[in-house]
Design a protein around this motif. Structure first.
Motif, PDB file in Angstrom:
ATOM      1  N   MET A 185      63.336  73.064  17.684  1.00 50.01           N
ATOM      2  CA  MET A 185      61.973  73.156  16.584  1.00 50.01           C
ATOM      3  C   MET A 185      62.213  72.127  15.520  1.00 50.01           C
ATOM      4  O   MET A 185      61.287  71.703  14.959  1.00 50.01           O
ATOM      5  N   PHE A 186      63.495  72.109  14.866  1.00 53.62           N
ATOM      6  CA  PHE A 186      63.873  71.449  13.844  1.00 53.62           C
ATOM      7  C   PHE A 186      63.253  70.011  14.048  1.00 53.62           C
ATOM      8  O   PHE A 186      62.953  69.323  13.048  1.00 53.62           O
ATOM      9  N   PHE A 187      63.363  69.240  15.151  1.00 53.63           N
ATOM     10  CA  PHE A 187      63.238  67.913  15.275  1.00 53.63           C
ATOM     11  C   PHE A 187      61.598  67.710  15.616  1.00 53.63           C
ATOM     12  O   PHE A 187      61.463  66.498  15.788  1.00 53.63           O
ATOM     13  N   LEU A 188      60.924  68.474  16.194  1.00 59.08           N
ATOM     14  CA  LEU A 188      59.555  68.417  16.512  1.00 59.08           C
ATOM     15  C   LEU A 188      58.888  67.629  15.359  1.00 59.08           C
ATOM     16  O   LEU A 188      57.723  66.994  15.677  1.00 59.08           O
ATOM     17  N   GLY A 189      59.080  67.857  14.091  1.00 57.44           N
ATOM     18  CA  GLY A 189      58.292  67.480  13.039  1.00 57.44           C
ATOM     19  C   GLY A 189      58.458  66.159  12.658  1.00 57.44           C
ATOM     20  O   GLY A 189      57.832  65.315  12.032  1.00 57.44           O
ATOM     21  N   LEU A 190      59.577  65.489  13.171  1.00 58.53           N
ATOM     22  CA  LEU A 190      60.065  64.060  13.029  1.00 58.53           C
ATOM     23  C   LEU A 190      58.943  62.981  13.345  1.00 58.53           C
ATOM     24  O   LEU A 190      58.665  62.134  12.486  1.00 58.53           O
ATOM     25  N   PRO A 191      58.632  62.779  14.635  1.00 54.56           N
ATOM     26  CA  PRO A 191      58.057  61.594  14.932  1.00 54.56           C
ATOM     27  C   PRO A 191      56.573  61.787  14.608  1.00 54.56           C
ATOM     28  O   PRO A 191      55.995  60.587  14.172  1.00 54.56           O
ATOM     29  N   GLY A 192      55.809  62.929  14.346  1.00 54.00           N
ATOM     30  CA  GLY A 192      54.226  62.810  13.998  1.00 54.00           C
ATOM     31  C   GLY A 192      54.380  62.736  12.282  1.00 54.00           C
ATOM     32  O   GLY A 192      53.385  62.472  11.939  1.00 54.00           O
ATOM     33  N   LEU A 193      55.625  62.824  11.673  1.00 48.73           N
ATOM     34  CA  LEU A 193      55.285  62.936  10.286  1.00 48.73           C
ATOM     35  C   LEU A 193      56.195  61.749   9.536  1.00 48.73           C
ATOM     36  O   LEU A 193      56.032  61.490   8.315  1.00 48.73           O
ATOM     37  N   GLU A 194      56.925  60.891  10.367  1.00 51.18           N
ATOM     38  CA  GLU A 194      57.689  59.880   9.720  1.00 51.18           C
ATOM     39  C   GLU A 194      56.820  58.579   9.126  1.00 51.18           C
ATOM     40  O   GLU A 194      56.569  58.127   8.200  1.00 51.18           O
ATOM     41  N   ILE A 195      55.829  58.202  10.034  1.00 46.75           N
ATOM     42  CA  ILE A 195      54.888  57.132   9.589  1.00 46.75           C
ATOM     43  C   ILE A 195      53.999  57.515   8.561  1.00 46.75           C
ATOM     44  O   ILE A 195      53.787  56.571   7.669  1.00 46.75           O
ATOM     45  N   PRO A 196      53.179  58.748   8.776  1.00 47.31           N
ATOM     46  CA  PRO A 196      52.403  59.195   7.565  1.00 47.31           C
ATOM     47  C   PRO A 196      53.428  59.372   6.209  1.00 47.31           C
ATOM     48  O   PRO A 196      52.991  59.117   5.310  1.00 47.31           O
TER      49      PRO A 196
ATOM     50  N   TRP B 172      64.842  78.128   0.521  1.00 48.57           N
ATOM     51  CA  TRP B 172      64.959  79.449  -0.228  1.00 48.57           C
ATOM     52  C   TRP B 172      64.205  80.474   0.409  1.00 48.57           C
ATOM     53  O   TRP B 172      64.713  81.677   0.308  1.00 48.57           O
ATOM     54  N   SER B 173      63.012  80.306   1.216  1.00 46.46           N
ATOM     55  CA  SER B 173      62.336  81.334   1.811  1.00 46.46           C
ATOM     56  C   SER B 173      62.878  81.720   3.106  1.00 46.46           C
ATOM     57  O   SER B 173      62.404  82.587   3.851  1.00 46.46           O
ATOM     58  N   TRP B 174      63.902  80.930   3.664  1.00 47.48           N
ATOM     59  CA  TRP B 174      64.345  81.170   5.174  1.00 47.48           C
ATOM     60  C   TRP B 174      64.863  82.582   5.145  1.00 47.48           C
ATOM     61  O   TRP B 174      64.819  83.126   6.192  1.00 47.48           O
TER      62      TRP B 174
ATOM     63  N   PRO C 106      64.289  86.963  13.658  1.00 47.19           N
ATOM     64  CA  PRO C 106      65.466  85.946  14.005  1.00 47.19           C
ATOM     65  C   PRO C 106      64.708  84.861  14.856  1.00 47.19           C
ATOM     66  O   PRO C 106      64.272  85.279  15.726  1.00 47.19           O
ATOM     67  N   GLY C 107      65.317  83.684  14.316  1.00 47.78           N
ATOM     68  CA  GLY C 107      64.968  82.490  14.933  1.00 47.78           C
ATOM     69  C   GLY C 107      63.445  82.147  14.758  1.00 47.78           C
ATOM     70  O   GLY C 107      62.530  81.788  15.757  1.00 47.78           O
ATOM     71  N   ASN C 108      62.881  82.424  13.613  1.00 45.23           N
ATOM     72  CA  ASN C 108      61.546  82.119  13.109  1.00 45.23           C
ATOM     73  C   ASN C 108      61.237  80.402  13.349  1.00 45.23           C
ATOM     74  O   ASN C 108      62.017  79.678  12.609  1.00 45.23           O
ATOM     75  N   LEU C 109      60.607  80.186  14.182  1.00 42.24           N
ATOM     76  CA  LEU C 109      60.567  78.618  14.676  1.00 42.24           C
ATOM     77  C   LEU C 109      59.660  78.198  13.625  1.00 42.24           C
ATOM     78  O   LEU C 109      59.770  76.836  13.485  1.00 42.24           O
ATOM     79  N   LEU C 110      58.636  78.843  12.854  1.00 40.55           N
ATOM     80  CA  LEU C 110      57.816  77.958  11.981  1.00 40.55           C
ATOM     81  C   LEU C 110      58.650  77.451  10.731  1.00 40.55           C
ATOM     82  O   LEU C 110      58.326  76.265  10.368  1.00 40.55           O
ATOM     83  N   ILE C 111      59.570  78.292  10.263  1.00 40.31           N
ATOM     84  CA  ILE C 111      60.383  77.784   9.269  1.00 40.31           C
ATOM     85  C   ILE C 111      61.398  76.826   9.639  1.00 40.31           C
ATOM     86  O   ILE C 111      61.433  75.783   9.007  1.00 40.31           O
ATOM     87  N   ARG C 112      61.926  76.685  10.831  1.00 38.23           N
ATOM     88  CA  ARG C 112      62.540  75.749  11.188  1.00 38.23           C
ATOM     89  C   ARG C 112      61.860  74.501  11.514  1.00 38.23           C
ATOM     90  O   ARG C 112      62.405  73.398  11.048  1.00 38.23           O
ATOM     91  N   PHE C 113      60.609  74.535  11.932  1.00 40.19           N
ATOM     92  CA  PHE C 113      59.847  73.345  12.094  1.00 40.19           C
ATOM     93  C   PHE C 113      59.590  72.700  10.608  1.00 40.19           C
ATOM     94  O   PHE C 113      59.420  71.602  10.360  1.00 40.19           O
ATOM     95  N   LEU C 114      59.096  73.647   9.866  1.00 38.33           N
ATOM     96  CA  LEU C 114      58.828  73.168   8.428  1.00 38.33           C
ATOM     97  C   LEU C 114      60.359  72.575   7.672  1.00 38.33           C
ATOM     98  O   LEU C 114      59.957  71.518   6.860  1.00 38.33           O
ATOM     99  N   VAL C 115      61.223  73.346   7.869  1.00 38.92           N
ATOM    100  CA  VAL C 115      62.782  72.379   7.385  1.00 38.92           C
ATOM    101  C   VAL C 115      63.007  71.102   7.985  1.00 38.92           C
ATOM    102  O   VAL C 115      63.058  70.223   7.206  1.00 38.92           O
ATOM    103  N   GLY C 116      62.557  70.903   9.292  1.00 29.55           N
ATOM    104  CA  GLY C 116      62.510  69.506   9.824  1.00 29.55           C
ATOM    105  C   GLY C 116      61.676  68.808   9.169  1.00 29.55           C
ATOM    106  O   GLY C 116      61.863  67.459   9.071  1.00 29.55           O
ATOM    107  N   ALA C 117      60.256  69.155   9.158  1.00 23.22           N
ATOM    108  CA  ALA C 117      59.204  68.467   8.465  1.00 23.22           C
ATOM    109  C   ALA C 117      59.709  67.895   7.144  1.00 23.22           C
ATOM    110  O   ALA C 117      59.261  66.932   6.630  1.00 23.22           O
ATOM    111  N   ALA C 118      60.007  69.083   6.291  1.00 23.72           N
ATOM    112  CA  ALA C 118      60.245  68.690   4.916  1.00 23.72           C
ATOM    113  C   ALA C 118      61.435  67.816   4.647  1.00 23.72           C
ATOM    114  O   ALA C 118      61.489  66.861   3.922  1.00 23.72           O
ATOM    115  N   GLU C 119      62.613  68.027   5.556  1.00 24.57           N
ATOM    116  CA  GLU C 119      63.668  67.399   5.294  1.00 24.57           C
ATOM    117  C   GLU C 119      63.821  65.755   5.638  1.00 24.57           C
ATOM    118  O   GLU C 119      64.113  65.074   5.053  1.00 24.57           O
TER     119      GLU C 119
END
Length: 109
Positions: free
Chosen positions: A1-12, A38-40, A46-59
């Protein structure tokens, strides 16, 4: 889930950094990344996938392209390739240096 935010958000992210301001965009990324991390611990499941996605998208999704845009505005054309190579080399050393440091700290002295 961490890396799913990468391809769609790098170019924008790179386009926003180019149009708005790379310095402001990097600051926004770091602030939102800090808030999300901080909110994690506050997530109860346990294993909250939305926060993991947001961390990957933000970082990673926007920070690397924003730094490359920042480098392209900061360095001359002749020196830009060296600066980008140093940035990627620092990322590579960080990836490989962290396990090495952990191994060295865990080895008997």
């Amino acid at each position: 889930m961490f890396f799913l935010g990468l391809p769609g958000l790098e170019i924008p992210g790179a386009l926003i950094a180019e149009r708005w301001s790379a310095r402001r965009w990097i600051a926004r990324i770091m602030i939102s990344w800090g808030i999300i991390l901080w909110s994690w611990p506050l997530s109860t499941r346990p294993g909250n996938l939305l926060i993991r996605f947001l961390v990957g998208a933000a970082e990673r999704a926007s920070s690397s392209p924003a730094v490359i845009v920042y480098i392209s505005h900061w360095f001359r054309t002749e020196d830009r390739a060296k600066a980008v190579a140093c940035f990627y080399a620092a990322n590579l050393f960080l990836c490989h240096g962290s396990p090495l440091a952990g191994w060295l700290l865990g080895s008997p002295g």
